[in-house]
Scaffold this motif. Structure first.
Motif, short mmCIF file in Angstrom:
data_model
loop_
_atom_site.label_atom_id
_atom_site.label_comp_id
_atom_site.label_asym_id
_atom_site.label_seq_id
_atom_site.Cartn_x
_atom_site.Cartn_y
_atom_site.Cartn_z
N HIS A 1 8.99 2.44 -0.86
CA HIS A 1 8.62 3.77 -0.54
C HIS A 1 7.11 3.74 -0.37
O HIS A 1 6.30 2.90 -0.41
CB HIS A 1 8.77 4.46 -2.25
N HIS B 1 3.80 7.17 0.25
CA HIS B 1 3.44 8.47 -0.17
C HIS B 1 2.84 9.38 0.84
O HIS B 1 2.44 8.81 1.93
CB HIS B 1 2.41 8.35 -1.41
N GLU C 1 -2.35 4.87 -4.50
CA GLU C 1 -1.59 4.16 -5.89
C GLU C 1 -2.54 3.15 -6.34
O GLU C 1 -2.88 2.27 -5.51
CB GLU C 1 -0.37 3.91 -6.04
N TYR D 1 -1.87 -0.03 -8.87
CA TYR D 1 -1.06 -0.85 -9.65
C TYR D 1 -1.91 -1.96 -10.48
O TYR D 1 -2.60 -2.52 -9.86
CB TYR D 1 -0.09 -1.56 -8.88
N GLN E 1 -1.22 7.40 -9.62
CA GLN E 1 -1.26 7.91 -8.40
C GLN E 1 -2.22 9.30 -8.51
O GLN E 1 -2.06 9.71 -9.39
CB GLN E 1 -0.03 7.97 -7.88
ZN ZN Z 1 4.80 5.64 -5.53
#
Ligand code: ZN
Length: 153
Positions: A70, A72, A77, A79, A127
């Motif tokens: 995926h 955006h 984001e 992580y 995010q």
């Molecule tokens: Zn995401």
């Protein structure tokens, strides 16, 4: 001053919930509109009433991975891996991740991740809209006028 239990509670001043230690995150789950029941994942935004960030708690079992890529449209984001070992696929790049690894991913990058270790791979994903933060820490925060007054026993 009262000491608070960790169950979902929202007031004008704060929202609080308890999700347990990292080992408990494998039992979290959410219902995804496309993928049905997703184990080991919990979003916090709507539950806590966050308005500028979305946050998810994630725990993936050994041998498992996210079965799709995926990207955006607007949000970057972060992580932040807390436990376990794994890999992220970021477009064509594979990066190794483990406890303490922080990965910032730009919005259009196609991403996924998998557990390559023998323990659950646990991470927090945060995010926020790329470029939205106009101030931080010392330019936004300020000191209270009094010292902290913790009750004494
Ligand atoms: Zn995401």
């Amino acid at each position: 001053m009262m000491s608070k239990q960790q169950s979902l509670e929202k007031t004008d001043k704060y929202s609080i919930n308890g999700y347990g230690g990292l080992e408990a995150w494998a039992a979290l789950s959410l219902t995804h509109p496309k993928f049905g029941q997703v184990p080991g994942k919990q979003f916090l935004r709507s539950e806590l009433g966050l308005s500028g960030i979305e946050v998810s708690l994630n725990s993936i079992a050994p041998g498992k991975g996210i079965p799709f890529l995926h990207a955006h449209r607007q949000n970057e984001e972060l992580y932040l891996f807390l436990s376990g070992r794994g890999q992220m696929l970021l477009d064509e790049d594979i990066v190794e991740v483990s406890a303490g690894t922080a990965v910032r991913v730009a919005p259009p990058v196609l991403r996924t991740w998998r557990n390559t270790g023998e323990e659950p791979l646990v991470c927090i994903c945060i995010q926020a809209r790329e470029g939205s933060l106009q101030q931080a820490t010392s330019t936004d925060g300020f000191m209270g006028e009094s010292a902290p007054k913790w009750p004494t026993e």
